[in-house]
Write an enzyme that holds these catalytic residues in place. Structure first.
Site, PDB file in Angstrom:
ATOM      1  N   ASP A 163      -1.961  -3.588   6.858  1.00  0.00           N
ATOM      2  CA  ASP A 163      -3.157  -3.183   7.599  1.00  0.00           C
ATOM      3  C   ASP A 163      -4.249  -4.246   7.475  1.00  0.00           C
ATOM      4  OD1 ASP A 163      -1.887  -0.751   7.947  1.00  0.00           O
ATOM      5  OD2 ASP A 163      -2.919   0.168   6.233  1.00  0.00           O
TER       6      ASP A 163
HETATM    7  N1  URA Z   1       0.821   1.166   3.362  1.00  0.00           N
HETATM    8  C1  URA Z   1      -0.370   1.253   3.976  1.00  0.00           C
HETATM    9  O1  URA Z   1      -0.920   2.319   4.091  1.00  0.00           O
HETATM   10  N2  URA Z   1      -0.926   0.130   4.437  1.00  0.00           N
HETATM   11  C2  URA Z   1      -0.365  -1.089   4.326  1.00  0.00           C
HETATM   12  O2  URA Z   1      -0.936  -2.089   4.771  1.00  0.00           O
HETATM   13  C3  URA Z   1       0.873  -1.168   3.688  1.00  0.00           C
HETATM   14  C4  URA Z   1       1.455  -0.031   3.211  1.00  0.00           C
END
Ligand code: URA
Length: 247
Positions: free
Chosen positions: A102
């Site tokens: 993310d």
């Molecule tokens: N899980 C999440 O919620 N975000 C990420 O970026 C990776 C794993």
């Protein structure tokens, strides 16, 4: 060393299947000798000719990036936000992230131009372990056990996970969470589900790889041994697929 048909496909000759046909038809020479063996392997110093014309081989590149928070895991963003591409811009090959983190998540992200490896490492049935350092709001304590058993999300129950190193930090909780699925925003949704929203998320390990020696925004190339090890994981996966197909 890579399979001849893979290198040909990567160079844009044709699909891998089609390249196999071209090899079997005797149209390919390696260092001047016709090769009809689909198991043949080549490396970057070999001269490959198809119908007498040399092919240009692109180097396979495998990069481990310490992604800072505030970067997108995509190559371009129509809204012109910073992307991981900005951090590896000095690498001339076109490389793509293996899965994604993310925008607000930091940590270990692989990038490569090896489409086949990307495909298998990101395939849902491929179970590579990913470990995150998670900080959640509040004293989560016992509630974290629920993450280990699996929690019911809107896209189904999560597989059992591993929680380690739980510590209180101010009024918050920090811990390591290892999962082997790769659903969208999975860690954030799992923690939200048990009532403890994520404040900070960092991926600290992907299979046997970690962030040692890197600072946020820095990258390094994987060693040949590391690439071979990743491919072995991929090989296990390919074996698994062909076994299940035969059932
Ligand atoms: N899980 C999440 O919620 N975000 C990420 O970026 C990776 C794993």
């Amino acid at each position: 060393m890579e399979r001849l048909q893979k290198v040909m496909a990567h160079a844009g000759i044709a699909s891998r299947r089609k390249c196999e046909e071209i090899i079997l038809a005797g149209r390919v020479r390696v260092n001047g000798k016709t090769v009809k063996d689909l198991g043949a392997k080549v490396d970057k110093d070999d001269l490959i000719e198809v119908d007498g014309k040399p092919i240009i081989m692109e180097r396979m590149v495998y990069v481990l990036l310490y992604k800072p928070a505030g970067y997108l895991s995509t190559v371009v963003d129509p809204r012109r936000r910073k992307t991981v591409q900005d951090l590896v811009g000095d690498i001339k090959e076109r490389i793509y992230p293996v899965g994604r983190l993310d925008y607000d998540t930091s940590g270990l992200l692989l990038l490569t131009n090896d489409g086949e490896l990307t495909y298998s490492l990101t395939h849902p049935s491929f179970q590579v372990e990913k470990t995150y350092l998670v900080e959640v709001k509040g004293k989560a304590g016992e509630a974290l056990k629920r993450l280990e058993k699996g929690v019911e999300l809107e896209d189904g129950k999560t597989a059992p996970a591993r929680v380690r190193g739980v510590q209180e930090k101010g009024g918050n909780t920090v811990f390591q969470l290892t999962i082997h699925e790769g659903r969208n925003r999975q860690v954030r949704r799992m923690c939200e589900h048990i009532g403890y929203p994520v404040i900070n998320l960092k991926r600290i390990a992907f299979a046997f790889l970690d962030l040692k020696g890197l600072r946020p925004g820095e990258y390094r190339f994987l060693s040949d041994e590391e690439v071979e090890k990743l491919k072995k994981l991929q090989g296990n996966y390919a074996g698994f697929l062909s076994k299940t197909k035969n059932i």
